[in-house]
Design a protein around this motif. Sequence first.
Motif, PDB file in Angstrom:
ATOM      1  N   VAL A 152       0.858  -1.190   0.133  1.00 55.04           N
ATOM      2  CA  VAL A 152      -0.163  -0.021  -0.225  1.00 55.04           C
ATOM      3  C   VAL A 152       0.818   1.424   0.082  1.00 55.04           C
ATOM      4  N   THR A 153       1.859   1.154   0.787  1.00 55.41           N
ATOM      5  CA  THR A 153       2.978   2.402   0.689  1.00 55.41           C
ATOM      6  C   THR A 153       3.347   2.676  -0.700  1.00 55.41           C
ATOM      7  N   ILE A 154       3.679   1.788  -1.570  1.00 59.34           N
ATOM      8  CA  ILE A 154       4.390   1.826  -2.728  1.00 59.34           C
ATOM      9  C   ILE A 154       3.248   2.366  -3.734  1.00 59.34           C
ATOM     10  N   LYS A 155       1.976   1.908  -3.518  1.00 57.85           N
ATOM     11  CA  LYS A 155       0.904   2.157  -4.372  1.00 57.85           C
ATOM     12  C   LYS A 155       0.395   3.630  -4.283  1.00 57.85           C
ATOM     13  N   LEU A 156       0.415   4.082  -2.904  1.00 55.55           N
ATOM     14  CA  LEU A 156       0.048   5.589  -2.546  1.00 55.55           C
ATOM     15  C   LEU A 156       1.118   6.524  -3.098  1.00 55.55           C
ATOM     16  N   LEU A 157       2.539   6.020  -2.891  1.00 53.60           N
ATOM     17  CA  LEU A 157       3.320   6.952  -3.631  1.00 53.60           C
ATOM     18  C   LEU A 157       3.172   7.003  -5.060  1.00 53.60           C
ATOM     19  N   GLN A 158       3.091   5.996  -5.767  1.00 58.01           N
ATOM     20  CA  GLN A 158       2.726   5.995  -7.109  1.00 58.01           C
ATOM     21  C   GLN A 158       1.668   6.773  -7.585  1.00 58.01           C
ATOM     22  N   ASP A 210      13.388  16.625  -9.658  1.00 58.65           N
ATOM     23  CA  ASP A 210      13.572  17.911  -8.585  1.00 58.65           C
ATOM     24  C   ASP A 210      13.658  17.657  -7.114  1.00 58.65           C
ATOM     25  N   LEU A 211      13.177  16.578  -6.577  1.00 56.39           N
ATOM     26  CA  LEU A 211      13.221  16.037  -5.478  1.00 56.39           C
ATOM     27  C   LEU A 211      13.758  14.254  -5.246  1.00 56.39           C
ATOM     28  N   VAL A 212      14.744  14.169  -4.717  1.00 58.93           N
ATOM     29  CA  VAL A 212      14.981  12.613  -4.414  1.00 58.93           C
ATOM     30  C   VAL A 212      15.216  12.515  -3.093  1.00 58.93           C
ATOM     31  N   VAL A 213      14.331  11.195  -2.668  1.00 57.07           N
ATOM     32  CA  VAL A 213      14.310  10.937  -1.270  1.00 57.07           C
ATOM     33  C   VAL A 213      14.638   9.438  -1.216  1.00 57.07           C
ATOM     34  N   MET A 214      15.609   9.111  -0.219  1.00 53.51           N
ATOM     35  CA  MET A 214      16.245   7.931   0.152  1.00 53.51           C
ATOM     36  C   MET A 214      15.685   7.274   1.406  1.00 53.51           C
ATOM     37  N   VAL A 215      15.379   6.006   1.227  1.00 49.39           N
ATOM     38  CA  VAL A 215      14.564   5.348   2.341  1.00 49.39           C
ATOM     39  C   VAL A 215      15.391   4.250   2.742  1.00 49.39           C
ATOM     40  N   GLY A 216      16.230   4.125   3.786  1.00 48.63           N
ATOM     41  CA  GLY A 216      16.599   2.980   4.250  1.00 48.63           C
ATOM     42  C   GLY A 216      16.965   2.737   5.770  1.00 48.63           C
ATOM     43  N   ASP A 217      17.563   1.748   6.231  1.00 49.54           N
ATOM     44  CA  ASP A 217      17.593   1.241   7.547  1.00 49.54           C
ATOM     45  C   ASP A 217      18.915   0.835   8.208  1.00 49.54           C
ATOM     46  N   GLY A 218      19.916   0.871   7.190  1.00 50.02           N
ATOM     47  CA  GLY A 218      21.056   0.346   7.914  1.00 50.02           C
ATOM     48  C   GLY A 218      22.262   1.179   7.416  1.00 50.02           C
ATOM     49  N   MET A 219      23.495   0.688   7.955  1.00 53.86           N
ATOM     50  CA  MET A 219      24.782   1.550   7.671  1.00 53.86           C
ATOM     51  C   MET A 219      25.021   1.639   6.207  1.00 53.86           C
ATOM     52  N   VAL A 251      14.605  12.538   8.473  1.00 54.97           N
ATOM     53  CA  VAL A 251      13.412  12.093   9.089  1.00 54.97           C
ATOM     54  C   VAL A 251      13.423  10.629   9.694  1.00 54.97           C
ATOM     55  N   ILE A 252      13.040  10.372  10.818  1.00 55.23           N
ATOM     56  CA  ILE A 252      12.627   9.016  11.234  1.00 55.23           C
ATOM     57  C   ILE A 252      11.478   8.466  11.239  1.00 55.23           C
ATOM     58  N   VAL A 253      11.217   7.253  10.614  1.00 52.80           N
ATOM     59  CA  VAL A 253       9.992   6.701  10.830  1.00 52.80           C
ATOM     60  C   VAL A 253       9.815   5.228  11.307  1.00 52.80           C
ATOM     61  N   LEU A 257       4.584   3.144   6.020  1.00 50.73           N
ATOM     62  CA  LEU A 257       3.731   3.613   5.716  1.00 50.73           C
ATOM     63  C   LEU A 257       3.528   5.169   6.012  1.00 50.73           C
ATOM     64  N   GLU A 258       4.445   5.384   7.037  1.00 48.43           N
ATOM     65  CA  GLU A 258       4.787   7.002   7.366  1.00 48.43           C
ATOM     66  C   GLU A 258       5.346   7.692   6.305  1.00 48.43           C
ATOM     67  N   VAL A 259       6.087   6.966   5.377  1.00 44.16           N
ATOM     68  CA  VAL A 259       6.772   7.347   4.327  1.00 44.16           C
ATOM     69  C   VAL A 259       5.978   8.521   3.550  1.00 44.16           C
ATOM     70  N   THR A 260       4.446   7.768   3.345  1.00 46.29           N
ATOM     71  CA  THR A 260       3.685   8.558   2.413  1.00 46.29           C
ATOM     72  C   THR A 260       3.322   9.759   2.840  1.00 46.29           C
ATOM     73  N   ALA A 261       3.136  10.085   4.106  1.00 52.13           N
ATOM     74  CA  ALA A 261       2.949  11.335   4.938  1.00 52.13           C
ATOM     75  C   ALA A 261       4.011  12.417   4.493  1.00 52.13           C
ATOM     76  N   VAL A 262       5.196  11.823   4.804  1.00 52.53           N
ATOM     77  CA  VAL A 262       6.472  12.556   4.329  1.00 52.53           C
ATOM     78  C   VAL A 262       6.428  13.195   3.098  1.00 52.53           C
ATOM     79  N   ILE A 263       6.145  12.441   2.230  1.00 54.47           N
ATOM     80  CA  ILE A 263       6.561  12.752   0.586  1.00 54.47           C
ATOM     81  C   ILE A 263       5.063  13.742   0.409  1.00 54.47           C
ATOM     82  N   GLU A 264       3.847  13.520   0.845  1.00 56.93           N
ATOM     83  CA  GLU A 264       3.069  14.339   0.683  1.00 56.93           C
ATOM     84  C   GLU A 264       3.194  15.792   1.108  1.00 56.93           C
TER      85      GLU A 264
END
Length: 269
Positions: A152-158, A210-219, A251-253, A257-264
């Motif tokens: 659902v996160t991917i679908k909402l962002l798309q 215009d805007l590039v967002v990286m979402v990750g969790d590790g070193m 940003v820390i999530v 699913l919280e990524v969608t609110a950040v992008i919006e």
Amino acid sequence: MKNQVAVVFDSAGTLLHMYRVAKDGSTGMILENVQSTLLVARKPHRALVVINANLEEVSYCDPQLTLHNLIEEYDIKLDVSCASRPFGLDEVYGIIRTSNVCVSDLNDVVSIVRGHCPDTFYLAAGIIVDAEENVVPYVLSTGGRMYSDTPVTIKLLQDMGADIFIASGDGYENLEKLALSVDIPISYVHGVANTRDKERIVRELQETYDLVVMVGDGMNDILALKAADVGILTVQQGDERPQVLWEAADVIVNNILEVTAVIENLSNS
């Protein structure tokens, strides 16, 4: 003319909940719920190496067959997915040639992951090599399944108009399966991407978007988090993370699913 937003996701620990097991090469102890990237980061001459083998077929091999001979006899390809410094495959093969790691070590960790996670989305195996000590300190296996909110996160962002990319140290076979499951174009998938590759991918996308967002969790995401216009650290996996990684993110999530609110919010600002 630039497109609006590109969102780059790591896979393991970010889109997928992971279960990781390591076997200590010196003691034979099994370590559960490890962070492979942290095992690499502990010393300055280590690398995480992906073994691109059919693990079902490996399980039927002679348990005493050395990893070196397994690789040669079955023409198994290796990839460096994360390293504490630049690492070549020749260096990796040189360490493996002198190692006593064998098929039984791989089977030990893979069987534990299979037993703990019978519904894994994918299964992988690898090793950590240490060039300073010329040893294989750990044999690894990883199983992953999608977080319930990943599709659902991917679908909402798309639906927001964002283009979704994957940049991961995982092999292409597993990543293609993931991408097809969430309707990400295969051409937008970057596999066997180490820390510097991820940074390069982000910077190249910045030339188009215009805007590039990286979402990750590790070193292994730290350079990409810093390079991105907005770096999002997700801690849903629940593993311990060094302070330097927290500081690299904007940003820390706690849930993907919280990524969608950040992008919006970014799109509306």
